[in-house]
Scaffold this active site. Structure first.
Site, PDB file in Angstrom:
ATOM      1  N   ASP A  49      27.335 -25.795 -31.090  1.00  0.00           N
ATOM      2  CA  ASP A  49      27.766 -25.614 -32.303  1.00  0.00           C
ATOM      3  C   ASP A  49      29.485 -25.960 -32.420  1.00  0.00           C
ATOM      4  O   ASP A  49      30.203 -25.610 -31.615  1.00  0.00           O
ATOM      5  CB  ASP A  49      27.986 -24.227 -32.537  1.00  0.00           C
ATOM      6  CG  ASP A  49      28.596 -23.566 -33.901  1.00  0.00           C
ATOM      7  OD1 ASP A  49      27.798 -23.731 -34.787  1.00  0.00           O
ATOM      8  OD2 ASP A  49      29.615 -23.356 -33.904  1.00  0.00           O
ATOM      9  N   TYR A  54      37.395 -27.713 -36.873  1.00  0.00           N
ATOM     10  CA  TYR A  54      37.957 -27.884 -35.483  1.00  0.00           C
ATOM     11  C   TYR A  54      38.782 -28.981 -34.887  1.00  0.00           C
ATOM     12  O   TYR A  54      38.260 -29.644 -35.009  1.00  0.00           O
ATOM     13  CB  TYR A  54      36.892 -27.308 -34.582  1.00  0.00           C
ATOM     14  CG  TYR A  54      35.988 -26.190 -34.873  1.00  0.00           C
ATOM     15  CD1 TYR A  54      36.377 -25.165 -35.610  1.00  0.00           C
ATOM     16  CD2 TYR A  54      34.794 -26.011 -34.151  1.00  0.00           C
ATOM     17  CE1 TYR A  54      35.627 -23.898 -35.788  1.00  0.00           C
ATOM     18  CE2 TYR A  54      33.784 -24.885 -34.389  1.00  0.00           C
ATOM     19  CZ  TYR A  54      34.404 -23.973 -35.152  1.00  0.00           C
ATOM     20  OH  TYR A  54      33.602 -22.834 -35.587  1.00  0.00           O
ATOM     21  N   TRP A 205      29.480 -15.263 -33.366  1.00  0.00           N
ATOM     22  CA  TRP A 205      30.654 -15.682 -32.575  1.00  0.00           C
ATOM     23  C   TRP A 205      31.519 -14.840 -31.990  1.00  0.00           C
ATOM     24  O   TRP A 205      31.391 -13.450 -32.550  1.00  0.00           O
ATOM     25  CB  TRP A 205      31.502 -16.846 -33.530  1.00  0.00           C
ATOM     26  CG  TRP A 205      32.010 -16.367 -34.856  1.00  0.00           C
ATOM     27  CD1 TRP A 205      31.360 -16.154 -35.874  1.00  0.00           C
ATOM     28  CD2 TRP A 205      33.413 -15.816 -35.042  1.00  0.00           C
ATOM     29  NE1 TRP A 205      32.216 -15.720 -36.925  1.00  0.00           N
ATOM     30  CE2 TRP A 205      33.281 -15.492 -36.326  1.00  0.00           C
ATOM     31  CE3 TRP A 205      34.270 -15.762 -34.212  1.00  0.00           C
ATOM     32  CZ2 TRP A 205      34.432 -15.122 -37.072  1.00  0.00           C
ATOM     33  CZ3 TRP A 205      35.565 -15.125 -34.603  1.00  0.00           C
ATOM     34  CH2 TRP A 205      35.658 -14.772 -36.040  1.00  0.00           C
ATOM     35  N   GLY A 285      32.068 -20.263 -25.547  1.00  0.00           N
ATOM     36  CA  GLY A 285      32.974 -21.324 -25.476  1.00  0.00           C
ATOM     37  C   GLY A 285      33.202 -21.321 -24.081  1.00  0.00           C
ATOM     38  O   GLY A 285      33.242 -20.325 -23.216  1.00  0.00           O
ATOM     39  N   GLN A 291      32.870 -21.199 -16.192  1.00  0.00           N
ATOM     40  CA  GLN A 291      32.771 -19.951 -17.075  1.00  0.00           C
ATOM     41  C   GLN A 291      31.283 -20.204 -17.902  1.00  0.00           C
ATOM     42  O   GLN A 291      30.808 -19.231 -17.959  1.00  0.00           O
ATOM     43  CB  GLN A 291      33.666 -20.049 -18.233  1.00  0.00           C
ATOM     44  CG  GLN A 291      35.084 -19.768 -17.930  1.00  0.00           C
ATOM     45  CD  GLN A 291      36.361 -20.274 -18.823  1.00  0.00           C
ATOM     46  OE1 GLN A 291      36.244 -20.847 -19.649  1.00  0.00           O
ATOM     47  NE2 GLN A 291      37.232 -19.250 -18.876  1.00  0.00           N
ATOM     48  N   GLU A 294      28.646 -18.287 -15.719  1.00  0.00           N
ATOM     49  CA  GLU A 294      28.643 -17.165 -15.518  1.00  0.00           C
ATOM     50  C   GLU A 294      28.034 -16.302 -17.020  1.00  0.00           C
ATOM     51  O   GLU A 294      27.416 -15.429 -16.926  1.00  0.00           O
ATOM     52  CB  GLU A 294      30.403 -16.484 -15.430  1.00  0.00           C
ATOM     53  CG  GLU A 294      30.358 -15.209 -15.452  1.00  0.00           C
ATOM     54  CD  GLU A 294      31.707 -14.572 -15.583  1.00  0.00           C
ATOM     55  OE1 GLU A 294      31.941 -13.729 -16.111  1.00  0.00           O
ATOM     56  OE2 GLU A 294      32.565 -15.273 -15.121  1.00  0.00           O
TER      57      GLU A 294
END
Length: 334
Positions: A49, A54, A205, A285, A291, A294
């Site tokens: 996404d 952005y 989000w 994100g 990350q 995890e």
């Protein structure tokens, strides 16, 4: 990775979806962003996404480059239109037919793709007739530039009227992208029931509340260097509502709950939003590849009613539930 249907459609999406708000083209270097995308693919994530706003288009460019060479049919790509982009002139914003048509072409050019799977109204445009907006989205679908249409942060009434017009035009809205977490539950009383009625899923989000639900922000302590709370490009403004000792103290009560399940607090937070059967995907994100691995583990976690009740008890007093917090801009953002 587990997959869920997006609304009342035949499209399946990975329930952990990679989002690049505040990272690609902004917080992290392009090579690190590419490593994060590769880590997402390795973890089984197929849904990505982004949005034209952005980093003023740079996030779409970075994502497209990172995915270059991947079989297009194996990916689900989402992007959005509404906020001011490009030169930010009077027509470079909103949901007019002009901006939607120019927006989709510019997004596809930056992504290096022929179509996106989901094209989303990034907000509701109070200055454009909804009939014009829905008609333009329908034409984008008929042109083959987007397969499905969704929205973001629309109220229950806006969803109902939008879906009525969409169905009359020969397509359906399939998703809404709201903020949702164990701390921010404003969609539960109105938006979620309306969405179930209309065949719309949530793609949520900030499931870890801008990082607060990881437990890394400690009551009475300065915020960690390099954290979202120190990001002056937008992150610090979003997170400040949670940075009070009362909320941070309650969040720390989640640690023993996560420990009992042998998972991290971040995994607990993502698993919590996925426990809602109207949620198709949780957007995560990353500023570091590790990350991703995890967060993906949250897809393996099933929270029992007792655990959900314990989370409610721990956070009671800091949970925002007011449906009025889902609001449209009073004027078009310029």
């Amino acid at each position: 990775m587990a997959y869920r249907y997006l609304g009342n459609s035949g499209l399946k999406v990975s329930e952990i979806t990679y989002g690049n708000w505040l990272t690609h083209g902004s917080q992290v270097e392009n090579d690190v962003a590419t490593q994060c995308v590769r880590a997402a693919l390795d973890a089984g994530i197929t849904t990505f996404d982004t949005a034209d706003v952005y980093a003023n288009g740079a996030a779409e460019t970075v994502l497209g480059a990172a995915l270059a060479g991947e079989p297009r049919e194996s990916l689900e790509i989402f992007t959005k239109v509404y906020f001011p982009v490009g030169r930010k002139g009077p027509n470079d914003t909103g949901l007019s037919r002009k901006h939607i048509f120019e927006g989709i072409d510019n997004s596809l050019d930056r992504l290096g793709m022929d179509y996106v799977d989901l094209y989303q109204a990034h907000r509701y445009d109070v200055e454009t007739p909804l009939e014009e907006t829905i008609s333009a989205f329908g034409d984008v679908v008929r042109q083959g530039k987007a397969l499905y249409i969704g929205v973001s942060e629309w109220t229950a009434d806006q969803l109902r009227r939008g879906q009525e017009l969409a169905r009359a035009d020969g397509f359906s809205l399939v998703s809404n992208q709201p903020q949702y977490s164990a701390l921010w539950r404003v969609i539960e009383s109105d938006v979620v029931p309306a969405s179930k009625e209309l065949g719309i899923s949530q793609v949520v989000w900030s499931p870890i509340a801008q990082g607060v639900l990881t437990g890394k922000y400690q009551p009475g302590q300065p915020v960690p260097e390099g954290s979202r709370a120190t990001d002056t490009k937008g992150g610090d403004n979003m997170i400040k509502r949670y940075l009070n000792d009362e909320t941070l103290t309650r969040v720390q009560k989640l640690k023993p709950i996560a420990d009992d399940l042998s998972i991290t607090m971040a995994q607990l937070a993502v698993a919590w939003v996925l426990a809602n059967d109207n949620v198709a995907a949780a957007l995560v994100g990353a500023s570091r590849p590790e990350q991703i691995a995890e967060n993906v583990k949250a897809a393996e976690v099933t929270l029992t009613p007792d655990v959900l009740a314990a989370i409610d008890e721990a956070l009671d007093g800091s949970i925002e539930r007011d449906p009025a917090k889902t609001v449209s801009p009073e004027t078009r953002i310029v």
